[in-house]
Scaffold this active site. Structure first.
Site, PDB file in Angstrom:
ATOM      1  N   GLY A  15      32.202 106.998   7.284  1.00 35.76           N
ATOM      2  CA  GLY A  15      32.610 108.105   8.141  1.00 35.76           C
ATOM      3  C   GLY A  15      31.472 108.631   8.987  1.00 35.76           C
ATOM      4  O   GLY A  15      31.631 108.875  10.193  1.00 35.76           O
ATOM      5  N   CYS A  43      31.303 102.566   0.159  1.00 37.38           N
ATOM      6  CA  CYS A  43      32.144 101.386   0.391  1.00 37.38           C
ATOM      7  C   CYS A  43      31.326 100.107   0.485  1.00 37.38           C
ATOM      8  O   CYS A  43      31.611  99.124  -0.192  1.00 37.38           O
ATOM      9  CB  CYS A  43      32.960 101.572   1.666  1.00 37.38           C
ATOM     10  SG  CYS A  43      34.046 100.163   2.012  1.00 37.38           S
ATOM     11  N   CYS A  48      33.903  99.347  -2.191  1.00 36.44           N
ATOM     12  CA  CYS A  48      34.908  98.374  -1.740  1.00 36.44           C
ATOM     13  C   CYS A  48      34.381  96.948  -1.593  1.00 36.44           C
ATOM     14  O   CYS A  48      34.984  96.001  -2.097  1.00 36.44           O
ATOM     15  CB  CYS A  48      35.487  98.798  -0.389  1.00 36.44           C
ATOM     16  SG  CYS A  48      35.655 100.552  -0.115  1.00 36.44           S
ATOM     17  N   LYS A  51      32.902  95.305  -4.859  1.00 37.91           N
ATOM     18  CA  LYS A  51      34.033  95.207  -5.785  1.00 37.91           C
ATOM     19  C   LYS A  51      34.971  94.068  -5.384  1.00 37.91           C
ATOM     20  O   LYS A  51      35.387  93.269  -6.216  1.00 37.91           O
ATOM     21  CB  LYS A  51      34.805  96.522  -5.806  1.00 37.91           C
ATOM     22  CG  LYS A  51      36.079  96.491  -6.642  1.00 37.91           C
ATOM     23  CD  LYS A  51      36.964  97.677  -6.338  1.00 37.91           C
ATOM     24  CE  LYS A  51      37.588  97.566  -4.957  1.00 37.91           C
ATOM     25  NZ  LYS A  51      38.430  98.749  -4.628  1.00 37.91           N
ATOM     26  N   TYR A 178      42.644 103.687 -10.391  1.00 39.69           N
ATOM     27  CA  TYR A 178      42.547 102.366  -9.775  1.00 39.69           C
ATOM     28  C   TYR A 178      41.171 101.738  -9.978  1.00 39.69           C
ATOM     29  O   TYR A 178      41.063 100.519 -10.154  1.00 39.69           O
ATOM     30  CB  TYR A 178      42.940 102.419  -8.297  1.00 39.69           C
ATOM     31  CG  TYR A 178      41.948 103.077  -7.373  1.00 39.69           C
ATOM     32  CD1 TYR A 178      40.976 102.317  -6.727  1.00 39.69           C
ATOM     33  CD2 TYR A 178      42.001 104.435  -7.120  1.00 39.69           C
ATOM     34  CE1 TYR A 178      40.072 102.903  -5.867  1.00 39.69           C
ATOM     35  CE2 TYR A 178      41.096 105.034  -6.261  1.00 39.69           C
ATOM     36  CZ  TYR A 178      40.135 104.268  -5.637  1.00 39.69           C
ATOM     37  OH  TYR A 178      39.228 104.860  -4.789  1.00 39.69           O
ATOM     38  N   GLU A 182      40.894  98.250 -11.869  1.00 38.79           N
ATOM     39  CA  GLU A 182      40.346  97.121 -11.124  1.00 38.79           C
ATOM     40  C   GLU A 182      39.199  96.466 -11.896  1.00 38.79           C
ATOM     41  O   GLU A 182      39.153  95.232 -12.018  1.00 38.79           O
ATOM     42  CB  GLU A 182      39.856  97.590  -9.751  1.00 38.79           C
ATOM     43  CG  GLU A 182      40.968  97.910  -8.783  1.00 38.79           C
ATOM     44  CD  GLU A 182      40.472  98.554  -7.504  1.00 38.79           C
ATOM     45  OE1 GLU A 182      41.215  98.540  -6.502  1.00 38.79           O
ATOM     46  OE2 GLU A 182      39.334  99.093  -7.490  1.00 38.79           O
ATOM     47  N   THR A 311      38.108 104.621   2.562  1.00 43.64           N
ATOM     48  CA  THR A 311      37.165 104.327   3.644  1.00 43.64           C
ATOM     49  C   THR A 311      37.807 104.357   5.032  1.00 43.64           C
ATOM     50  O   THR A 311      37.257 104.979   5.946  1.00 43.64           O
ATOM     51  CB  THR A 311      36.488 102.964   3.394  1.00 43.64           C
ATOM     52  OG1 THR A 311      35.742 103.050   2.181  1.00 43.64           O
ATOM     53  CG2 THR A 311      35.562 102.593   4.533  1.00 43.64           C
ATOM     54  N   HIS A 435      60.062  81.563   5.455  1.00 45.44           N
ATOM     55  CA  HIS A 435      60.322  80.780   4.231  1.00 45.44           C
ATOM     56  C   HIS A 435      59.493  79.490   4.228  1.00 45.44           C
ATOM     57  O   HIS A 435      59.341  78.864   5.258  1.00 45.44           O
ATOM     58  CB  HIS A 435      61.818  80.442   4.166  1.00 45.44           C
ATOM     59  CG  HIS A 435      62.199  79.679   2.941  1.00 45.44           C
ATOM     60  ND1 HIS A 435      62.322  80.275   1.703  1.00 45.44           N
ATOM     61  CD2 HIS A 435      62.459  78.364   2.766  1.00 45.44           C
ATOM     62  CE1 HIS A 435      62.665  79.363   0.813  1.00 45.44           C
ATOM     63  NE2 HIS A 435      62.748  78.195   1.436  1.00 45.44           N
ATOM     64  N   GLU A 440      58.997  87.130   2.091  1.00 41.76           N
ATOM     65  CA  GLU A 440      60.367  87.061   2.614  1.00 41.76           C
ATOM     66  C   GLU A 440      61.334  87.909   1.797  1.00 41.76           C
ATOM     67  O   GLU A 440      62.383  88.334   2.287  1.00 41.76           O
ATOM     68  CB  GLU A 440      60.856  85.615   2.670  1.00 41.76           C
ATOM     69  CG  GLU A 440      61.082  84.956   1.328  1.00 41.76           C
ATOM     70  CD  GLU A 440      61.594  83.521   1.473  1.00 41.76           C
ATOM     71  OE1 GLU A 440      62.708  83.343   1.994  1.00 41.76           O
ATOM     72  OE2 GLU A 440      60.878  82.599   1.059  1.00 41.76           O
TER      73      GLU A 440
END
Length: 452
Positions: A15, A43, A48, A51, A178, A182, A311, A435, A440
Site C-alpha cells: 500500500g 506480502c 503472500c 507462502k 486461513y 494454509e 494486499t 468442457h 464448467e
C-alpha cells in the site's frame, strides 16, 4: 509554510509503495518513504509471496506420485528444504530489488530506518533526523499476535516460519484462520507430521460453513491432525523439543510450535496518539472512506486500518489516496464484493456472501455440486471438488460464489467479475460450458439443493 516533502510515507509494503509511486511518478509530488525492515512489506517478504512458493513446493509430492500413474518413470527421494529455501531467499531478494527500483524510477527518496510521527506535519527517523511533510501516510501494516502464557516465547509465527534452518519432523499449528490452515497444509505436504489445534468448533471461521467442513475433511484425510475445541495452556522446553500442554490436559512433544491466532496493527510507539490520531481498540488507525484520519494531514492505508487485510485492497487504497490528494481525482477504494483465496489444500476461492449470511438477509436458493475431478480421479485419488452458488430467490442475483478445488483462486478471480457486475443465475445458465474443465460446473447447476 514550506515543507521538506509533499508526502512522507511510513511503511514500504504494497500500500505504501503504491501510494508513493503514484503520488510522485504520476502526479509529480515530492515524496519520501521510510521502511525499517525490507522493502515489500508483509506480502512480499513474509506473507503472500513466500507462502505461495511454499504452497507450490508442498504440492509437488502428490503431483510426482500422480505422474507415475500417468506413465512417467519417476523416482522421488524426498524434499530438500535447504535447496528450496536458498531459492526462496534469492527470489525475495529479487522482488525487494524490484520494489526499490520502482520507487527510485518514480523519483521517491527512501530511508532504510524506522520513522515515527512527531506531529501533524513532522516525522522523525531513528537516526534523530526530522522532516516536515504536507501530508503523512501511515502504511505500516500488521504483525502476528501471540497471546501471553507460560512458555509463549517458545512459539514462532508466520514471520519466522520462512527462516527455519531445518524442516521439522513434527509441528503444531495453533489457530483456525486461513494463515494457520494454509501452513498446516504446507507443512503436511512437505512431509511434516502436522497437528492443528483450534479453540473454536471448526476451522476457517467466517467463511461458508459447508466449504469449511469440506476443507477440514479433506485436510484430515490427507494427514493433518485437526483438534477443534482445543487450545494451549503452556509450552515447556523438553530437551531439544517443545512439550505442549492442551486445555484438555493432554501433552505432546513437537519440534516446532507455530501460532497463527490473529494479527494486530503495527502502531505501537509510532507516535500517532501523541499527534492526535484516533486509534481503535486493537490499535488500528481510524480513517474515513478517503483514508483520512482524525488529523487532516495524516492518512493511513492497508492492514494498519483493519478494514480488509488483503494486499490488493491495500494497493487500491494507496492508489485512491494518491489520486485524491495529489491527482485531483476524489475517489475511494471499493470494499464491496472483494474476491479472495485461501491457499489450503484443496484451495478455496470465495466472493460475496456465505449461505449463512445471505439467508439472514433475504430468501435464497442454494446450488451445489461435489465430484471427483478428472485429473485426480484417473490417479485413483478420492479428492472431491465442491462448488456453491448462493442466489437471491427474489432478484435472481448471485449473492455468493464459493469454490473448493485445485486452482480455485484462479477461478474465483473471473467469477468475481460476474458477481461484481450483478450477474443473475440465468446469466450463469446462459453461458456455454468450457468442457472438459472443473469450472464448467459453475454454469451447469440447474436445480437448487435447498432454499432458505
Amino acid at each position: 509554510m514550506t515543507f521538506d516533502y509533499d508526502l512522507f510515507v511510513i511503511g514500504g509494503g504494497s500500500g505504501g509503495v503504491r501510494a508513493a509511486r503514484v503520488a510522485s511518478g504520476d502526479h509529480g509530488a515530492k515524496v519520501a518513504l521510510a521502511e525499517e525492515y525490507r522493502m515489500g512489506g508483509t506480502c512480499v517478504i513474509r506473507g503472500c509471496v513466500p507462502k505461495k512458493l511454499m504452497v507450490f513446493a508442498s504440492e509437488y509430492g502428490e503431483m510426482a506420485q500422480d505422474a507415475q500413474v500417468y506413465g512417467w518413470d519417476m523416482d522421488v527421494k524426498g524434499f530438500d528444504w535447504s535447496r528450496f529455501h536458498d531459492g526462496l531467499v534469492k527470489e525475495l531478494d529479487r522482488l525487494e530489488g524490484a520494489y526499490r527500483n520502482t520507487l527510485k524510477n518514480a523519483g521517491v527518496e527512501t530511508f532504510n530506518q524506522r520513522a515515527t510521527v512527531v506531529d501533524a506535519h513532522t516525522v522523525a527517523l531513528a537516526d534523530g533526523s526530522t522532516f516536515t511533510a504536507k501530508h503523512i501516510l501511515i502504511a505500516v501494516g500488521g504483525r502476528p499476535f501471540v497471546p501471553e502464557f507460560e512458555g509463549s516465547d517458545l512459539a514462532i509465527t508466520s514471520n519466522e516460519v520462512f527462516h527455519m534452518e531445518d524442516l521439522p519432523k513434527k509441528a503444531l499449528i495453533v489457530g483456525g484462520g486461513y494463515i494457520a490452515s494454509e501452513f498446516a497444509c504446507i507443512l503436511n505436504g512437505l512431509g511434516v507430521e502436522t497437528h492443528q489445534y483450534y479453540r473454536g468448533s471448526q476451522i476457517l471461521r467466517g467463511f461458508d460453513d459447508e466449504c469449511r467442513n469440506h476443507i477440514a475433511s479433506h485436510m484430515q484425510a490427507h494427514g493433518v491432525q485437526i483438534r477443534c475445541g482445543t487450545d494451549i495452556v503452556k509450552l515447556n522446553k523438553q530437551g531439544g523439543r517443545i512439550l505442549a500442554t492442551a486445555t484438555d490436559g493432554t501433552t505432546e512433544e513437537f519440534d516446532v510450535v507455530m501460532y497463527a491466532t490473529g494479527r494486530v496493527p503495527n502502531t505501537d510507539a509510532l507516535g500517532l496518539a501523541g499527534a492526535g490520531v484516533k486509534l481503535g481498540l486493537k490499535g488500528e488507525v481510524i480513517v474515513d472512506d478517503y483514508s483520512q484520519t482524525s488529523v487532516p494531514s495524516i492518512f493511513a492505508v492497508g492492514d494498519v486500518t483493519d478494514r480488509i487485510a488483503l494486499t490488493p485492497v491495500a494497493i487500491r487504497e494507496g492508489h485512491a489516496f494518491a489520486d485524491t490528494v495529489f491527482g485531483g481525482m476524489k475517489r475511494t477504494a471499493d470494499w464491496d464484493l472483494v474476491p479472495s483465496a485461501v491457499f489450503t489444500q484443496p484451495e478455496f476461492g470465495t466472493v460475496g456472501l456465505s449461505e449463512e449470511d445471505a439467508a439472514a438477509q433475504c430468501p435464497i436458493e442454494v446450488y451445489t455440486t461435489a465430484f471427483r475431478p478428472m485429473q485426480t480421479l484417473f490417479a485413483g485419488r478420492q479428492d472431491r471438488v465442491f462448488m456453491k452458488l448462493v442466489v437471491s430467490a427474489q432478484t435472481r442475483v448471485v449473492l455468493g460464489c464459493h469454490i473448493v478445488a485445485p486452482h480455485a483462486g484462479e477461478m474465483i478471480q473471473l467469477a468475481g467479475i460476474a458477481v461484481k457486475m450483478g450477474a443473475t443465475k440465468e446469466d450463469f445458465d446462459r453461458t456455454v460450458a468450457v468442457h472438459p474443465s472443473i469450472s464448467e460446473e459453475l454454469v451447469t447447476l440447474r436445480k437448487p439443493v435447498r432454499t432458505a
